[in-house]
Design a protein around this motif. Sequence first.
Motif, PDB file in Angstrom:
ATOM      1  N   VAL A 192      23.189  14.828  -7.014  1.00  0.00           N
ATOM      2  CA  VAL A 192      22.206  14.150  -6.151  1.00  0.00           C
ATOM      3  C   VAL A 192      22.032  14.902  -4.840  1.00  0.00           C
ATOM      4  CG1 VAL A 192      21.775  12.042  -4.819  1.00  0.00           C
ATOM      5  CG2 VAL A 192      22.599  11.876  -7.164  1.00  0.00           C
ATOM      6  N   ILE A 193      23.145  15.341  -4.246  1.00  0.00           N
ATOM      7  CA  ILE A 193      23.071  16.053  -2.961  1.00  0.00           C
ATOM      8  C   ILE A 193      22.314  17.368  -3.106  1.00  0.00           C
ATOM      9  CG2 ILE A 193      24.468  17.286  -1.256  1.00  0.00           C
ATOM     10  CD1 ILE A 193      26.560  15.056  -1.564  1.00  0.00           C
ATOM     11  N   VAL A 194      22.634  18.156  -4.142  1.00  0.00           N
ATOM     12  CA  VAL A 194      21.992  19.459  -4.322  1.00  0.00           C
ATOM     13  C   VAL A 194      20.495  19.307  -4.559  1.00  0.00           C
ATOM     14  CG1 VAL A 194      21.850  21.468  -5.835  1.00  0.00           C
ATOM     15  CG2 VAL A 194      24.082  20.632  -5.097  1.00  0.00           C
ATOM     16  N   LEU A 195      20.143  18.397  -5.468  1.00  0.00           N
ATOM     17  CA  LEU A 195      18.722  18.250  -5.786  1.00  0.00           C
ATOM     18  C   LEU A 195      17.927  17.688  -4.612  1.00  0.00           C
ATOM     19  CD1 LEU A 195      18.898  16.973  -9.466  1.00  0.00           C
ATOM     20  CD2 LEU A 195      18.405  19.264  -8.635  1.00  0.00           C
ATOM     21  N   ASN A 196      18.502  16.762  -3.863  1.00  0.00           N
ATOM     22  CA  ASN A 196      17.799  16.240  -2.695  1.00  0.00           C
ATOM     23  C   ASN A 196      17.680  17.296  -1.602  1.00  0.00           C
ATOM     24  OD1 ASN A 196      17.093  13.125  -2.610  1.00  0.00           O
ATOM     25  ND2 ASN A 196      18.924  13.358  -3.874  1.00  0.00           N
ATOM     26  N   ALA A 197      18.714  18.129  -1.471  1.00  0.00           N
ATOM     27  CA  ALA A 197      18.628  19.214  -0.489  1.00  0.00           C
ATOM     28  C   ALA A 197      17.531  20.197  -0.866  1.00  0.00           C
ATOM     29  CB  ALA A 197      19.980  19.926  -0.384  1.00  0.00           C
ATOM     30  N   GLU A 198      17.414  20.512  -2.163  1.00  0.00           N
ATOM     31  CA  GLU A 198      16.341  21.395  -2.618  1.00  0.00           C
ATOM     32  C   GLU A 198      14.969  20.765  -2.364  1.00  0.00           C
ATOM     33  OE1 GLU A 198      16.416  24.420  -3.841  1.00  0.00           O
ATOM     34  OE2 GLU A 198      18.602  24.646  -3.833  1.00  0.00           O
ATOM     35  N   GLY A 199      14.865  19.445  -2.637  1.00  0.00           N
ATOM     36  CA  GLY A 199      13.594  18.768  -2.407  1.00  0.00           C
ATOM     37  C   GLY A 199      13.238  18.714  -0.929  1.00  0.00           C
ATOM     38  N   ALA A 200      14.241  18.498  -0.067  1.00  0.00           N
ATOM     39  CA  ALA A 200      13.984  18.461   1.373  1.00  0.00           C
ATOM     40  C   ALA A 200      13.508  19.807   1.873  1.00  0.00           C
ATOM     41  CB  ALA A 200      15.254  18.035   2.105  1.00  0.00           C
ATOM     42  N   LYS A 201      14.039  20.876   1.331  1.00  0.00           N
ATOM     43  CA  LYS A 201      13.618  22.212   1.753  1.00  0.00           C
ATOM     44  C   LYS A 201      12.160  22.460   1.392  1.00  0.00           C
ATOM     45  CE  LYS A 201      15.282  25.704  -0.499  1.00  0.00           C
ATOM     46  NZ  LYS A 201      16.214  26.737  -1.012  1.00  0.00           N
ATOM     47  N   LEU A 202      11.763  21.954   0.206  1.00  0.00           N
ATOM     48  CA  LEU A 202      10.379  22.166  -0.219  1.00  0.00           C
ATOM     49  C   LEU A 202       9.396  21.283   0.558  1.00  0.00           C
ATOM     50  CD1 LEU A 202      10.905  22.351  -4.090  1.00  0.00           C
ATOM     51  CD2 LEU A 202      10.462  24.252  -2.529  1.00  0.00           C
ATOM     52  N   ALA A 203       9.853  20.097   1.011  1.00  0.00           N
ATOM     53  CA  ALA A 203       8.939  19.139   1.636  1.00  0.00           C
ATOM     54  C   ALA A 203       8.983  19.163   3.159  1.00  0.00           C
ATOM     55  CB  ALA A 203       9.276  17.728   1.138  1.00  0.00           C
ATOM     56  N   ARG A 204       9.754  20.064   3.752  1.00  0.00           N
ATOM     57  CA  ARG A 204       9.929  20.002   5.195  1.00  0.00           C
ATOM     58  C   ARG A 204       8.634  20.249   5.983  1.00  0.00           C
ATOM     59  NH1 ARG A 204      12.206  24.895   3.645  1.00  0.00           N
ATOM     60  NH2 ARG A 204      11.531  26.757   4.788  1.00  0.00           N
ATOM     61  N   HIS A 205       7.687  21.009   5.393  1.00  0.00           N
ATOM     62  CA  HIS A 205       6.429  21.272   6.085  1.00  0.00           C
ATOM     63  C   HIS A 205       5.350  20.251   5.719  1.00  0.00           C
ATOM     64  CE1 HIS A 205       8.091  24.939   7.632  1.00  0.00           C
ATOM     65  NE2 HIS A 205       8.261  25.458   6.418  1.00  0.00           N
ATOM     66  N   ARG A 206       5.405  19.725   4.502  1.00  0.00           N
ATOM     67  CA  ARG A 206       4.349  18.839   4.027  1.00  0.00           C
ATOM     68  C   ARG A 206       4.582  17.370   4.393  1.00  0.00           C
ATOM     69  NH1 ARG A 206       4.629  18.265  -0.800  1.00  0.00           N
ATOM     70  NH2 ARG A 206       6.390  19.537  -1.459  1.00  0.00           N
ATOM     71  N   ALA A 210       9.534  12.267   4.450  1.00  0.00           N
ATOM     72  CA  ALA A 210      10.277  12.359   3.188  1.00  0.00           C
ATOM     73  C   ALA A 210      11.577  13.135   3.387  1.00  0.00           C
ATOM     74  CB  ALA A 210       9.419  13.023   2.119  1.00  0.00           C
ATOM     75  N   VAL A 211      11.530  14.125   4.259  1.00  0.00           N
ATOM     76  CA  VAL A 211      12.741  14.895   4.543  1.00  0.00           C
ATOM     77  C   VAL A 211      13.796  13.993   5.169  1.00  0.00           C
ATOM     78  CG1 VAL A 211      13.707  16.790   5.907  1.00  0.00           C
ATOM     79  CG2 VAL A 211      11.511  17.067   4.758  1.00  0.00           C
ATOM     80  N   ASP A 212      13.374  13.136   6.109  1.00  0.00           N
ATOM     81  CA  ASP A 212      14.320  12.216   6.739  1.00  0.00           C
ATOM     82  C   ASP A 212      14.940  11.276   5.709  1.00  0.00           C
ATOM     83  OD1 ASP A 212      13.870  13.354   9.203  1.00  0.00           O
ATOM     84  OD2 ASP A 212      12.321  11.888   9.793  1.00  0.00           O
ATOM     85  N   ARG A 213      14.093  10.745   4.810  1.00  0.00           N
ATOM     86  CA  ARG A 213      14.633   9.846   3.785  1.00  0.00           C
ATOM     87  C   ARG A 213      15.607  10.581   2.869  1.00  0.00           C
ATOM     88  NH1 ARG A 213       9.130   8.361   3.546  1.00  0.00           N
ATOM     89  NH2 ARG A 213       8.900   9.548   1.602  1.00  0.00           N
ATOM     90  N   THR A 214      15.236  11.822   2.568  1.00  0.00           N
ATOM     91  CA  THR A 214      16.098  12.605   1.684  1.00  0.00           C
ATOM     92  C   THR A 214      17.439  12.893   2.355  1.00  0.00           C
ATOM     93  OG1 THR A 214      14.175  13.632   0.670  1.00  0.00           O
ATOM     94  CG2 THR A 214      16.276  14.737   0.366  1.00  0.00           C
ATOM     95  N   LEU A 215      17.409  13.228   3.625  1.00  0.00           N
ATOM     96  CA  LEU A 215      18.660  13.491   4.338  1.00  0.00           C
ATOM     97  C   LEU A 215      19.526  12.234   4.423  1.00  0.00           C
ATOM     98  CD1 LEU A 215      17.416  15.817   7.227  1.00  0.00           C
ATOM     99  CD2 LEU A 215      18.690  16.466   5.169  1.00  0.00           C
ATOM    100  N   ASP A 216      18.870  11.076   4.575  1.00  0.00           N
ATOM    101  CA  ASP A 216      19.628   9.822   4.553  1.00  0.00           C
ATOM    102  C   ASP A 216      20.321   9.634   3.209  1.00  0.00           C
ATOM    103  OD1 ASP A 216      18.932   9.186   7.130  1.00  0.00           O
ATOM    104  OD2 ASP A 216      17.217   7.933   6.557  1.00  0.00           O
ATOM    105  N   THR A 217      19.592   9.938   2.126  1.00  0.00           N
ATOM    106  CA  THR A 217      20.184   9.832   0.790  1.00  0.00           C
ATOM    107  C   THR A 217      21.378  10.775   0.636  1.00  0.00           C
ATOM    108  OG1 THR A 217      18.048   9.239  -0.172  1.00  0.00           O
ATOM    109  CG2 THR A 217      19.737  10.057  -1.683  1.00  0.00           C
ATOM    110  N   ILE A 218      21.222  12.002   1.140  1.00  0.00           N
ATOM    111  CA  ILE A 218      22.313  12.972   1.058  1.00  0.00           C
ATOM    112  C   ILE A 218      23.529  12.468   1.823  1.00  0.00           C
ATOM    113  CG2 ILE A 218      23.038  15.283   1.772  1.00  0.00           C
ATOM    114  CD1 ILE A 218      20.202  16.235   1.182  1.00  0.00           C
ATOM    115  N   GLY A 219      23.306  11.967   3.040  1.00  0.00           N
ATOM    116  CA  GLY A 219      24.419  11.469   3.836  1.00  0.00           C
ATOM    117  C   GLY A 219      25.115  10.299   3.181  1.00  0.00           C
ATOM    118  N   ARG A 220      24.328   9.342   2.655  1.00  0.00           N
ATOM    119  CA  ARG A 220      24.915   8.163   2.013  1.00  0.00           C
ATOM    120  C   ARG A 220      25.696   8.562   0.766  1.00  0.00           C
ATOM    121  NH1 ARG A 220      20.681   5.689   1.854  1.00  0.00           N
ATOM    122  NH2 ARG A 220      20.007   6.035  -0.301  1.00  0.00           N
ATOM    123  N   THR A 221      25.118   9.470  -0.026  1.00  0.00           N
ATOM    124  CA  THR A 221      25.805   9.911  -1.239  1.00  0.00           C
ATOM    125  C   THR A 221      27.109  10.631  -0.907  1.00  0.00           C
ATOM    126  OG1 THR A 221      23.663  10.175  -2.347  1.00  0.00           O
ATOM    127  CG2 THR A 221      25.561  11.270  -3.350  1.00  0.00           C
TER     128      THR A 221
END
Length: 373
Positions: A192-206, A210-221
Motif C-alpha cells: 500500500v505504501i509503495v503504490l500510494n507513493a508512486e501514485g502521489a509522485k504522478l499526481a503531484r502536479h495535477r 489527492a497527494v495530501d490524501r495519499t500521504l495521509d494513507t501512507i502515514g496511517r498505513t
Amino acid sequence: MERIVVWARRHRWTVDLPLYAVFLFLGPNWNDAGSWGLRAASMLFLLPLLVRRRFPRTVAVLIIAGAAAVYFNEIWAYDRGRTELAMAVALFTLVKAGDRWFAALIGAAVVTLDVQWAALWGSDADDPTFLIIGVLPLHVAAWVLGEFFRKQEQLTVEEEKHADAQSRAAVAEERARIARELHDVLAHSMTVIVLNAEGAKLARHRDPEAVDRTLDTIGRTGRDALAELRRLLEVLHAGQSARSPQPSLGELRELVDQSGREVTLEVTGDPGDLPTSAALQAYRIIQEALTNMIKHAPADATGRVTVAFGPPEIRIEVTNTGGDAPAPAPALPSSGRGLPGMRQRVEMYHGELKTGPLPDGGYRVFASLVVQP
C-alpha cells in the motif's frame, strides 16, 4: 531434591558408597583383632569396583581373578559373602552396559568358581549341590536388575529425545507462525505504501489534494504496520499471553479502505461467538487476498469482499475485476508465502481454499474455516 538427584547422576560413585560399606562389614573374623592385616589385604581385589562403570570388562576380569585367588587360598576362602557379592556387582554392570555376551562368559566363570569352592572347602556334612545352587539366585538377580536398569535408562533417553523433538517442533511451528504474521503485516502495508507513493509522485502536479490524501494513507498505513510489528515483538518476548489482542473482523472496514481501491465489503451472520484465533485467521486471509489484488490487478480494477458467518464454518470470498489499465508496479517483489500461507491457515481449521482467474480477467480467492459451534 531435584538438585540432589542431578548431582548424584553426575557423580555415580556416590551411589556405590552404601555398597562399599556392605563390603567392609562383610569381612570375615571381624572381631578377631589379629586379622586386621589379612582383612586389609583381602579388600584389595575389590578396588577395581571403583571404576566398574568406566571399564566394565576389565573390572569383571579382575574381580574374577581376585575371586579365584580368594577361593584357592585357605586363609581367605571363607570370605565368600564379599566375593560372591563382588562378582554379582561385576555381572550387573556388564548387563546394564548391554554387554550380554561378555556377561555370559563372566557368569560361566562365576559358576565354575562356585563349583570349585564347594569341591575344595565344603565339609562332609554339607551338600555340595546346595552350596552351589544357594548362591545362584544372587547372580540371577544381578542379571535381572541389570536388564531392568538398562531398560529404564533406554526409556529415559527415549523420553528425552521425544521431549527434545517436541520442543524443536514447537519452535519450528512458532517460527512459521511468526513468519506468516510478518509476511501478512509487511507485505500488505508495504505494498500500500509503495503504490500510494508512486501514485502521489504522478499526481503531484495535477491534483495536489489527492497527494495530501495519499500521504495521509501512507502515514496511517505505516503507523498501523509499526503497531502490528510491536505486537509481534511482544509475542516474542512475553510468549503466549501477549498474543491478544489481535486484528479482528471488526477492523475489516479499515483494512478495505486502506487498500486504496474501490472495494465493497459485505458481512452476513453473527460473528459474536467466533473464537479469537479463527477471527485472526480470517482477517489475515482477507488481508493477503487484498494484497495480491493491489500488487497484480490493474489500477482501475474493483474488488468485493464477502464474509459469511454460518456455523459451523466461516466462508470468505475476495474477488476483483480485470480492468483495462496496466497492472501497477510490476516490479514489486513477491515473497512466495502468500498462497501457501493462506493454505496453512485454512488447514488449521480443516477448511478449503480455492483460487484462480475469472472469465473477465479478474481473480477469485475463496476460503472456508470450519469452526465448532
